[in-house]
Design a protein around this motif. Structure first.
Motif, PDB file in Angstrom:
ATOM      1  N   GLU A   1     -14.362  -2.800  -9.974  1.00 40.51           N
ATOM      2  CA  GLU A   1     -14.755  -2.177  -8.709  1.00 40.51           C
ATOM      3  C   GLU A   1     -14.395  -3.013  -7.489  1.00 40.51           C
ATOM      4  O   GLU A   1     -14.187  -2.482  -6.406  1.00 40.51           O
ATOM      5  CB  GLU A   1     -16.256  -1.885  -8.722  1.00 40.51           C
ATOM      6  CG  GLU A   1     -16.642  -0.766  -9.683  1.00 40.51           C
ATOM      7  CD  GLU A   1     -18.102  -0.376  -9.561  1.00 40.51           C
ATOM      8  OE1 GLU A   1     -18.719  -0.665  -8.508  1.00 40.51           O
ATOM      9  OE2 GLU A   1     -18.629   0.211 -10.519  1.00 40.51           O
ATOM     10  N   GLU A   2     -14.341  -4.319  -7.670  1.00 45.69           N
ATOM     11  CA  GLU A   2     -14.030  -5.187  -6.534  1.00 45.69           C
ATOM     12  C   GLU A   2     -12.529  -5.442  -6.384  1.00 45.69           C
ATOM     13  O   GLU A   2     -12.108  -6.153  -5.460  1.00 45.69           O
ATOM     14  CB  GLU A   2     -14.758  -6.530  -6.689  1.00 45.69           C
ATOM     15  CG  GLU A   2     -16.274  -6.419  -6.619  1.00 45.69           C
ATOM     16  CD  GLU A   2     -16.731  -5.770  -5.319  1.00 45.69           C
ATOM     17  OE1 GLU A   2     -16.232  -6.174  -4.245  1.00 45.69           O
ATOM     18  OE2 GLU A   2     -17.585  -4.868  -5.371  1.00 45.69           O
ATOM     19  N   SER A   3     -11.737  -4.877  -7.266  1.00 46.02           N
ATOM     20  CA  SER A   3     -10.293  -5.124  -7.215  1.00 46.02           C
ATOM     21  C   SER A   3      -9.637  -4.338  -6.085  1.00 46.02           C
ATOM     22  O   SER A   3     -10.134  -3.303  -5.637  1.00 46.02           O
ATOM     23  CB  SER A   3      -9.641  -4.746  -8.542  1.00 46.02           C
ATOM     24  OG  SER A   3      -9.656  -3.342  -8.733  1.00 46.02           O
ATOM     25  N   ARG A   4      -8.519  -4.831  -5.640  1.00 50.12           N
ATOM     26  CA  ARG A   4      -7.766  -4.165  -4.569  1.00 50.12           C
ATOM     27  C   ARG A   4      -7.350  -2.756  -4.967  1.00 50.12           C
ATOM     28  O   ARG A   4      -7.472  -1.812  -4.171  1.00 50.12           O
ATOM     29  CB  ARG A   4      -6.529  -5.008  -4.237  1.00 50.12           C
ATOM     30  CG  ARG A   4      -5.590  -4.325  -3.238  1.00 50.12           C
ATOM     31  CD  ARG A   4      -4.228  -4.968  -3.208  1.00 50.12           C
ATOM     32  NE  ARG A   4      -3.262  -4.130  -2.524  1.00 50.12           N
ATOM     33  CZ  ARG A   4      -1.950  -4.188  -2.723  1.00 50.12           C
ATOM     34  NH1 ARG A   4      -1.462  -5.066  -3.583  1.00 50.12           N
ATOM     35  NH2 ARG A   4      -1.140  -3.382  -2.070  1.00 50.12           N
TER      36      ARG A   4
ATOM     37  N   TYR B   1      -8.677  -0.676  -7.138  1.00 47.84           N
ATOM     38  CA  TYR B   1      -9.799   0.264  -7.215  1.00 47.84           C
ATOM     39  C   TYR B   1     -10.221   0.706  -5.812  1.00 47.84           C
ATOM     40  O   TYR B   1     -10.432   1.896  -5.553  1.00 47.84           O
ATOM     41  CB  TYR B   1     -10.980  -0.370  -7.941  1.00 47.84           C
ATOM     42  CG  TYR B   1     -12.141   0.583  -8.112  1.00 47.84           C
ATOM     43  CD1 TYR B   1     -12.163   1.492  -9.165  1.00 47.84           C
ATOM     44  CD2 TYR B   1     -13.205   0.587  -7.211  1.00 47.84           C
ATOM     45  CE1 TYR B   1     -13.222   2.386  -9.315  1.00 47.84           C
ATOM     46  CE2 TYR B   1     -14.261   1.471  -7.346  1.00 47.84           C
ATOM     47  CZ  TYR B   1     -14.262   2.363  -8.406  1.00 47.84           C
ATOM     48  OH  TYR B   1     -15.298   3.247  -8.544  1.00 47.84           O
ATOM     49  N   LYS B   2     -10.333  -0.255  -4.907  1.00 45.96           N
ATOM     50  CA  LYS B   2     -10.723   0.066  -3.531  1.00 45.96           C
ATOM     51  C   LYS B   2      -9.682   0.979  -2.873  1.00 45.96           C
ATOM     52  O   LYS B   2     -10.031   1.901  -2.125  1.00 45.96           O
ATOM     53  CB  LYS B   2     -10.891  -1.226  -2.723  1.00 45.96           C
ATOM     54  CG  LYS B   2     -12.084  -2.064  -3.148  1.00 45.96           C
ATOM     55  CD  LYS B   2     -12.176  -3.337  -2.330  1.00 45.96           C
ATOM     56  CE  LYS B   2     -13.396  -4.168  -2.747  1.00 45.96           C
ATOM     57  NZ  LYS B   2     -13.479  -5.438  -1.981  1.00 45.96           N
ATOM     58  N   PHE B   3      -8.407   0.718  -3.173  1.00 45.96           N
ATOM     59  CA  PHE B   3      -7.344   1.549  -2.614  1.00 45.96           C
ATOM     60  C   PHE B   3      -7.433   2.970  -3.173  1.00 45.96           C
ATOM     61  O   PHE B   3      -7.246   3.945  -2.435  1.00 45.96           O
ATOM     62  CB  PHE B   3      -5.978   0.945  -2.940  1.00 45.96           C
ATOM     63  CG  PHE B   3      -4.834   1.662  -2.286  1.00 45.96           C
ATOM     64  CD1 PHE B   3      -4.454   1.338  -0.986  1.00 45.96           C
ATOM     65  CD2 PHE B   3      -4.138   2.657  -2.951  1.00 45.96           C
ATOM     66  CE1 PHE B   3      -3.394   2.008  -0.361  1.00 45.96           C
ATOM     67  CE2 PHE B   3      -3.080   3.324  -2.343  1.00 45.96           C
ATOM     68  CZ  PHE B   3      -2.716   2.998  -1.045  1.00 45.96           C
TER      69      PHE B   3
ATOM     70  N   ASP C   1       0.831  -1.207   0.000  1.00 45.18           N
ATOM     71  CA  ASP C   1       0.000   0.000   0.000  1.00 45.18           C
ATOM     72  C   ASP C   1       0.867   1.258   0.000  1.00 45.18           C
ATOM     73  O   ASP C   1       0.531   2.253  -0.644  1.00 45.18           O
ATOM     74  CB  ASP C   1      -0.914   0.010   1.236  1.00 45.18           C
ATOM     75  CG  ASP C   1      -2.043  -1.009   1.123  1.00 45.18           C
ATOM     76  OD1 ASP C   1      -2.172  -1.635   0.049  1.00 45.18           O
ATOM     77  OD2 ASP C   1      -2.779  -1.174   2.114  1.00 45.18           O
TER      78      ASP C   1
ATOM     79  N   LYS D   1      -8.512   8.635  -2.346  1.00 46.21           N
ATOM     80  CA  LYS D   1      -8.800   9.535  -3.457  1.00 46.21           C
ATOM     81  C   LYS D   1      -8.235  10.930  -3.232  1.00 46.21           C
ATOM     82  O   LYS D   1      -7.683  11.547  -4.151  1.00 46.21           O
ATOM     83  CB  LYS D   1     -10.307   9.616  -3.686  1.00 46.21           C
ATOM     84  CG  LYS D   1     -10.683  10.416  -4.919  1.00 46.21           C
ATOM     85  CD  LYS D   1     -12.175  10.358  -5.192  1.00 46.21           C
ATOM     86  CE  LYS D   1     -12.520  11.157  -6.447  1.00 46.21           C
ATOM     87  NZ  LYS D   1     -13.974  11.106  -6.741  1.00 46.21           N
TER      88      LYS D   1
ATOM     89  N   ILE E   1     -10.118   4.553  -4.237  1.00 46.08           N
ATOM     90  CA  ILE E   1     -11.256   5.234  -3.632  1.00 46.08           C
ATOM     91  C   ILE E   1     -10.951   5.649  -2.195  1.00 46.08           C
ATOM     92  O   ILE E   1     -11.270   6.766  -1.768  1.00 46.08           O
ATOM     93  CB  ILE E   1     -12.509   4.326  -3.671  1.00 46.08           C
ATOM     94  CG1 ILE E   1     -12.918   4.045  -5.121  1.00 46.08           C
ATOM     95  CG2 ILE E   1     -13.661   4.981  -2.919  1.00 46.08           C
ATOM     96  CD1 ILE E   1     -13.199   5.286  -5.946  1.00 46.08           C
ATOM     97  N   SER E   2     -10.309   4.754  -1.456  1.00 40.76           N
ATOM     98  CA  SER E   2      -9.985   5.044  -0.056  1.00 40.76           C
ATOM     99  C   SER E   2      -8.978   6.175   0.075  1.00 40.76           C
ATOM    100  O   SER E   2      -8.958   6.879   1.103  1.00 40.76           O
ATOM    101  CB  SER E   2      -9.434   3.781   0.626  1.00 40.76           C
ATOM    102  OG  SER E   2     -10.386   2.742   0.618  1.00 40.76           O
TER     103      SER E   2
END
Length: 230
Positions: free
Chosen positions: A203-206, A208-210, A184, A215, A212-213
């Motif tokens: 959208e469910e990929s690591r 993408y989530k990273f 990370d 941003k 968004i978190s």
């Protein structure tokens, strides 16, 4: 005055002849290899088919570009080969060409040095040629390092960018390796951003989530327009 006008006409003809795009050798595979040996150059092979839309687009908009033509004409012996006719059929089997257009760079002995393909911009097309000209950056060199166990982030990223255009299945495997080993903390760096941008994200990929978190971090560093593209 007449002499002056003739001179102007000559300059126009000369300029046009220099701007006709990439010059492709006419002859057999054996003859083009002989020419490459004589000139101590690699052979650039445009592997195409008559029905390939991206092939026609590249021929019309990129092969005719002055920048691309200047680099390719100076650096390689250029050659076009229809993969469904004549020598192209066996050539396709020999080099494992399965998508079009495919761009091969081979030496005078017919040994594959670099492989790429697909529709791309002029700058990308010149970049492909530059990699083919650099022994350390060719697809063959990167593949050898990978097969010998090199899993450095730099190697994996370079290998993926080449495989994306020539072997998507293998590119996906290498991509997953790179994502798995990227922390990370690394994702917050410029190299991490390049990895995030490398492929469209699910959208469910690591990644993408990273994104968004974190941003706010990426917007602050690269701008909202760039983040919104993803």
């Amino acid at each position: 005055i007449i002499a002056f006008l003739i001179g102007i006409s000559f300059l126009r003809v000369s300029a046009q002849s220099e701007n006709n795009g990439i010059i492709f050798f006419k002859g057999t595979v054996k003859e083009v290899l002989a020419k490459a040996k004589q000139e101590n150059k690699l052979v650039f092979v445009d592997c195409y088919t008559s029905w390939c839309g991206p092939c026609k687009w590249m021929e019309k908009y990129v092969f005719t570009n002055d920048t691309a033509a200047s680099y390719y004409n100076k650096t390689f012996v250029n050659y076009k080969l229809d993969m469904e006719k004549g020598e192209g059929i066996d050539f396709r089997k020999q080099y494992g060409v399965s998508s079009y257009p495919t761009y091969l760079f081979i030496d005078a002995n017919g040994v594959l040095v670099h492989k790429s393909g697909g529709r791309m911009s002029t700058m990308e097309f010149v970049s492909v040629a530059q990699k083919a000209s650099n022994p350390k950056e060719t697809s063959t060199a990167l593949e050898t390092r990978y097969n010998n166990g090199d899993r450095s982030a730099d190697l994996l990223f370079k290998y993926i960018t080449i495989l994306k255009n020539s072997n998507r299945e293998k590119a996906s495997v290498v991509y997953n390796e790179l994502v798995a080993q990227t922390t990370d903390k690394d994702l917050l760096t410029d190299k991490g951003w390049e990895l995030i941008k490398l492929y469209p994200l699910e959208e469910e990929s690591r990644l993408y989530k990273f994104l968004i978190s974190n941003k706010a971090h990426f917007v602050n560093k690269y701008g909202s327009e760039e983040v919104d593209k993803i």
